[in-house]
Design a protein around this motif. Structure first.
Motif: not given
Length: 270
Positions: A12, A118-119, A121-122, A125-126, A176, A195, A197-199
């Motif tokens: 990360n 990244t934000m 992208k997350q 995904e949601i 995105y 990128y 993994r979490a934040s």
């Protein structure tokens, strides 16, 4: 923008090092290195002597031949060389600080673009997971409506809610794609090899690895150097109005006699 899954992407903190390398590998930064070499050579040139010795010879064709050689040197009486040297140093420092400011700006833009990427992208995904759930709910709603378990008004309200949620998912995808394009522009590549993994906010990277390029007060230093450059240029402008003497020494022959030559001259401000 494409993501290549490698063992490194599981680290990360790898994304920070990767992003730094991407920015520092941009063609503009390679051009900076070449520009620094040019600035260094210009600095060395301005440290050289203002006046070089001059060698001259003369010959007079008369009954008693007269000839000789003389070497002359203009004296840097007011030390214009030091002023030039200082200006050269200021110019070099300005180029160096300009490069630091470009690096700082590029890294800031890249970090902001990467965080947005990244934000989004997350979020996407949601949203995709929500879209699957909404599709399932839509199918179930149609079945219940056909079976008469749901009234027309309730069904219309449910469809309106589903439509609004699907519209929000579309907006998330647009966000995105815009973030992907912006990131590609700032790093000069369409490939994201790392990128979080979490934040992006949770990592074990040494903060100094990024902060050494940011918030370093380069703008203040740059402004000070611009002032120093103006002072140096003003000093040189005053020195250019002053005249320096030239002294010459030589030897020759006038007929059968040896001669020693001495000459001193100075320009006249007329």
């Amino acid at each position: 923008i494409t993501q290549e899954k490698t063992p490194q992407t599981e680290n990360n903190s790898f994304w920070v090092k990767w992003l730094l390398n991407q920015v520092m590998s941009l063609p503009s930064f390679q051009a900076m290195k070449k520009g620094m070499l040019v600035a260094s050579e210009q600095q060395k040139a301005m440290q050289q002597s203002i006046y070089n010795p001059e060698l001259g010879a003369f010959y007079t064709d008369k009954d008693d031949e007269e000839y000789g050689m003389m070497i002359s040197q203009t004296i840097d009486w007011f030390d214009k060389r030091s002023a030039n040297s200082q200006l050269g140093q200021n110019n070099y420092d300005l180029v160096l600080l300009e490069n630091h400011l470009k690096i700082e700006t590029s890294l800031s833009q890249a970090l902001l673009a990467y965080i947005e990427f990244t934000m989004s992208k997350q979020l996407l995904e949601i949203s995709k997971k929500q879209e699957l759930l909404l599709s399932k709910l839509s199918v179930d709603l149609r079945k219940r409506e056909a079976a008469g378990d749901v009234g027309q008004t309730d069904a219309e309200m449910a469809y309106l809610s589903l439509s609004q949620n699907l519209q929000q998912i579309s907006l998330t995808e647009i966000r995105y794609r815009r973030a992907s394009a912006q990131l590609a522009q700032t790093i000069g590549s369409n490939d994201v090899a790392a990128y979080p993994r979490a934040s992006v906010w949770f990592n074990d990277i040494d903060a100094s690895e990024v902060s050494k390029h940011l918030n370093t007060g380069y703008k203040i230093k740059y402004a000070q150097k611009q002032l120093d450059e103006s002072i140096s240029q003003s000093k040189i402008a005053l020195l250019n109005k002053k005249v320096n003497p030239t002294i010459g020494l030589g030897a020759g022959r006038d007929g059968a006699e040896n001669t020693i030559l001495f000459e001193i001259s100075a320009p006249l401000n007329v």
